[in-house]
Design a protein around this motif. Structure first.
Motif, PDB file in Angstrom:
ATOM      1  N   CYS A 139      -0.981   8.261  -0.679  1.00 50.59           N
ATOM      2  CA  CYS A 139      -1.000   8.029   0.762  1.00 50.59           C
ATOM      3  C   CYS A 139      -2.287   7.391   1.263  1.00 50.59           C
ATOM      4  CB  CYS A 139      -0.733   9.347   1.501  1.00 50.59           C
ATOM      5  SG  CYS A 139       0.972   9.931   1.308  1.00 50.59           S
ATOM      6  N   VAL A 140      -3.452   7.767   0.704  1.00 51.28           N
ATOM      7  CA  VAL A 140      -4.692   7.132   1.144  1.00 51.28           C
ATOM      8  C   VAL A 140      -4.702   5.666   0.721  1.00 51.28           C
ATOM      9  CG1 VAL A 140      -7.199   7.133   0.976  1.00 51.28           C
ATOM     10  CG2 VAL A 140      -5.973   9.295   1.131  1.00 51.28           C
ATOM     11  N   ALA A 141      -4.180   5.379  -0.460  1.00 51.34           N
ATOM     12  CA  ALA A 141      -4.089   3.989  -0.905  1.00 51.34           C
ATOM     13  C   ALA A 141      -3.228   3.173   0.050  1.00 51.34           C
ATOM     14  CB  ALA A 141      -3.526   3.924  -2.321  1.00 51.34           C
ATOM     15  N   GLN A 142      -2.068   3.726   0.432  1.00 52.99           N
ATOM     16  CA  GLN A 142      -1.173   3.032   1.355  1.00 52.99           C
ATOM     17  C   GLN A 142      -1.829   2.876   2.730  1.00 52.99           C
ATOM     18  OE1 GLN A 142       2.059   1.934   0.438  1.00 52.99           O
ATOM     19  NE2 GLN A 142       1.890   0.804   2.361  1.00 52.99           N
ATOM     20  N   GLN A 143      -2.540   3.889   3.169  1.00 55.02           N
ATOM     21  CA  GLN A 143      -3.146   3.911   4.499  1.00 55.02           C
ATOM     22  C   GLN A 143      -4.325   2.954   4.620  1.00 55.02           C
ATOM     23  OE1 GLN A 143      -4.047   7.908   6.250  1.00 55.02           O
ATOM     24  NE2 GLN A 143      -6.156   7.214   5.993  1.00 55.02           N
ATOM     25  N   GLU A 144      -5.182   2.932   3.607  1.00 57.43           N
ATOM     26  CA  GLU A 144      -6.432   2.195   3.703  1.00 57.43           C
ATOM     27  C   GLU A 144      -6.395   0.811   3.058  1.00 57.43           C
ATOM     28  OE1 GLU A 144      -8.963   3.255   5.457  1.00 57.43           O
ATOM     29  OE2 GLU A 144      -7.966   5.135   5.967  1.00 57.43           O
ATOM     30  N   GLY A 145      -5.561   0.641   2.029  1.00 57.03           N
ATOM     31  CA  GLY A 145      -5.493  -0.658   1.361  1.00 57.03           C
ATOM     32  C   GLY A 145      -6.838  -1.098   0.825  1.00 57.03           C
TER      33      GLY A 145
ATOM     34  N   ASP B 132     -10.355  -0.274  -9.428  1.00 60.57           N
ATOM     35  CA  ASP B 132      -9.794  -1.488 -10.024  1.00 60.57           C
ATOM     36  C   ASP B 132      -8.380  -1.770  -9.549  1.00 60.57           C
ATOM     37  OD1 ASP B 132     -11.995  -2.011 -12.082  1.00 60.57           O
ATOM     38  OD2 ASP B 132     -11.415   0.051 -12.546  1.00 60.57           O
ATOM     39  N   VAL B 133      -7.657  -0.716  -9.144  1.00 61.90           N
ATOM     40  CA  VAL B 133      -6.269  -0.859  -8.705  1.00 61.90           C
ATOM     41  C   VAL B 133      -6.056   0.005  -7.469  1.00 61.90           C
ATOM     42  CG1 VAL B 133      -3.840  -0.407  -9.279  1.00 61.90           C
ATOM     43  CG2 VAL B 133      -5.375  -1.349 -11.017  1.00 61.90           C
ATOM     44  N   ILE B 134      -5.391  -0.561  -6.467  1.00 55.11           N
ATOM     45  CA  ILE B 134      -4.926   0.201  -5.304  1.00 55.11           C
ATOM     46  C   ILE B 134      -3.432  -0.031  -5.202  1.00 55.11           C
ATOM     47  CG2 ILE B 134      -5.048   0.481  -2.801  1.00 55.11           C
ATOM     48  CD1 ILE B 134      -7.936  -0.581  -2.954  1.00 55.11           C
ATOM     49  N   VAL B 135      -2.644   1.050  -5.352  1.00 62.77           N
ATOM     50  CA  VAL B 135      -1.190   0.911  -5.334  1.00 62.77           C
ATOM     51  C   VAL B 135      -0.613   1.907  -4.340  1.00 62.77           C
ATOM     52  CG1 VAL B 135      -0.946   2.450  -7.352  1.00 62.77           C
ATOM     53  CG2 VAL B 135       0.926   0.903  -6.729  1.00 62.77           C
ATOM     54  N   GLY B 136       0.189   1.409  -3.408  1.00 62.32           N
ATOM     55  CA  GLY B 136       0.733   2.231  -2.341  1.00 62.32           C
ATOM     56  C   GLY B 136       1.905   3.087  -2.774  1.00 62.32           C
ATOM     57  N   THR B 137       2.338   3.937  -1.877  1.00 63.37           N
ATOM     58  CA  THR B 137       3.390   4.907  -2.171  1.00 63.37           C
ATOM     59  C   THR B 137       4.722   4.261  -2.508  1.00 63.37           C
ATOM     60  OG1 THR B 137       3.900   5.042   0.186  1.00 63.37           O
ATOM     61  CG2 THR B 137       2.352   6.662  -0.691  1.00 63.37           C
ATOM     62  N   GLN B 138       4.966   3.050  -2.005  1.00 69.72           N
ATOM     63  CA  GLN B 138       6.253   2.401  -2.204  1.00 69.72           C
ATOM     64  C   GLN B 138       6.227   1.373  -3.334  1.00 69.72           C
ATOM     65  OE1 GLN B 138       8.066   1.359   1.750  1.00 69.72           O
ATOM     66  NE2 GLN B 138       6.201   2.300   2.543  1.00 69.72           N
ATOM     67  N   ARG B 139       5.115   1.310  -4.067  1.00 70.36           N
ATOM     68  CA  ARG B 139       4.971   0.311  -5.131  1.00 70.36           C
ATOM     69  C   ARG B 139       4.570   0.931  -6.467  1.00 70.36           C
ATOM     70  NH1 ARG B 139       7.505  -4.305  -4.006  1.00 70.36           N
ATOM     71  NH2 ARG B 139       5.986  -5.930  -3.633  1.00 70.36           N
ATOM     72  N   LEU B 140       4.874   2.213  -6.661  1.00 62.45           N
ATOM     73  CA  LEU B 140       4.403   2.894  -7.862  1.00 62.45           C
ATOM     74  C   LEU B 140       4.939   2.265  -9.140  1.00 62.45           C
ATOM     75  CD1 LEU B 140       4.616   6.639  -6.787  1.00 62.45           C
ATOM     76  CD2 LEU B 140       2.677   5.071  -6.631  1.00 62.45           C
TER      77      LEU B 140
END
Length: 458
Positions: free
Chosen positions: A83-89, A102-110
């Protein structure tokens, strides 16, 4: 040698299940799991943003990983998910000064995680993937389940309700239902792998309506899961009080595998505060629902979520929270001090006007009352014999085991003499309750007419 990965999870049951899914994807990509950060080539931090404290854990952990990298001279691929990844990008990159992540992946792209990790390993730039994706399917059999007894099965992703305090619609997107056929296939796979308990997950789990079977609502889905061979117990989290009606209560009462426990998050005992929260029910209608639960399922246990110090909450509002807690008689409660969450209606429209000192005083008072209530409720079980599904062994004593009742109460007991704890994991055994504490029960297991000694506190 295969590269190794470590996944660290903060937050809710859905986050835990997302971590199981990511582990399965990395397994399929040829990685091996490890529990040691020094061995890991890839470290995934699956984050939560529902509470401020959980969010801060991420930044603390990133600092620790920066120190680890400096001390070992070894670069690991660090992925931030959830959720923080999705929220902050990519704003996370700025806060971490462009290092470590190195990687930021959102909740809908796991499902993109292995590909993103491979790209990041070959590039000096971070890979960021947070774009929404409506596809809620997931390959059957990929999930690497971390619990030997319980299987989590997601039935709904996202939420449309937009409660004023809640960040979920902004981090997990709009509500999307999984197909009934996919859910049942997931449940059968879990049962075939030896999992005795299935927990159905959704932001508002009882809002379910099958996209591949318009006649199937949540009560019907429970009935279908109840028919799956090998499943012994069914739980679900979390239902919304507004969608908890007679059909659902009768399903919980009548379906033998469905546990007699309901988690009904109330959030406040004040109708005025509930209206400000956009919960769409009143104190009175909630207590009417509690009465209906008691009438329909007399043996059911209740738990809830509660927030203190929501914007505008007065001392009189808080007194109503205390009186509702007394009236409802919850077996357990998750209680929190309000903290503003990014993008929510509350942070945009309502001043955070309850002082930190007052929030602390209120949550101490609430938790003290709840402790008294649940201690009295658990003491009522002393002298009875309860069926307990054993799900863990004591970390301190190899002759002690622990499990839960249908009502979700933790019960500790000893193992028969000469038998190791691991032999009992996944078995349901009767336990004669000898004493109670504020959070759990202790008793003697009764197996093949062999009584065993009373376990001490675990």
């Amino acid at each position: 040698m295969a590269k190794r990965y470590l996944i660290e999870t903060f937050g809710c049951q859905m986050n835990f299940h997302d971590s199981e899914r990511m582990a399965g994807l990395l397994d399929q990509a040829g990685y091996e799991a490890t529990t040691e950060q020094f061995e890991a080539d890839v470290i995934v931090i699956n984050t939560c943003s529902v509470r401020e404290h959980a969010e801060e854990k991420l930044y603390t952990r990133l600092g620790e990983l920066r120190v680890l990298e400096q001390e070992t001279g070894r670069k690991r691929v660090v992925a931030v998910a959830g959720c923080v990844a999705q929220q902050e990008g990519d704003a996370l990159l700025k806060r971490s000064n462009g290092h470590v992540i190195d990687v930021i992946v959102g909740t809908q792209r796991l499902k993109m995680l292995p590909t993103l990790v491979e790209k990041a390993a070959r590039s000096p730039f971070a890979e960021v993937e947070i774009n929404p994706w409506d596809d809620v399917t997931f390959p059957l059999g990929i999930t690497r389940r971390g619990d030997p007894v319980k299987a989590y099965v997601t039935i709904i992703e996202g939420c449309n309700d937009h409660c004023a305090f809640c960040v979920v619609p902004y981090t997990r997107g709009h509500e999307r239902m999984r197909a009934k056929a996919d859910i049942l296939a997931d449940v059968r796979e879990a049962a075939d792998s030896g999992r005795r308990e299935v927990q159905l997950l959704g932001q508002i789990v009882n809002h379910y309506q099958a996209p591949d079977d318009p006649s199937c609502d949540f009560a019907d889905l429970l009935a279908a899961v109840n028919e799956v061979p090998g499943v012994e117990r069914i739980r679900f989290a979390s239902p919304h009080p507004r969608h908890t009606g007679t059909r659902l209560l009768e399903a919980v009462r009548d379906l033998p595998k469905v546990c007699k426990h309901l988690h009904l998050p109330v959030q406040s005992g004040s109708t005025r505060v509930l209206n400000a929260m956009r919960r769409r029910y009143t104190r009175e209608t909630y207590l009417e629902l509690v009465a209906q639960v008691r009438d329909t399922i007399p043996a059911a246990t209740l738990s809830t979520d509660m927030i203190v110090g929501f914007p505008g909450e007065t001392a009189a509002d808080f007194e109503q929270t205390l009186s509702l807690t007394e009236a409802a008689q919850y077996h357990s409660m998750f209680s929190f001090k309000y903290s503003p969450r990014p993008n929510t209606l509350a942070i945009k429209r309502l001043p955070d006007d309850v002082s930190a000192e007052e929030k602390t005083a209120r949550i101490v008072a609430l938790q003290s009352l709840q402790r008294e209530i649940q201690t009295k409720l658990l003491e009522q079980a002393v002298g009875s014999t309860l069926d307990v599904l054993i799900d863990s062994a004591s970390r301190r004593r190899d002759t002690e085991i622990s499990g839960r009742t249908s009502g979700n109460t933790v019960v500790n007991c000893g193992t028969p003499e000469g038998r190791v704890a691991s032999e009992w994991i996944g078995r349901t055994i009767p336990v004669r309750i000898q004493r109670a504490g504020p959070h759990s029960l202790w008793g003697d297991a009764v197996v093949s007419n062999v009584r065993v000694r009373t376990a001490g506190p675990c």
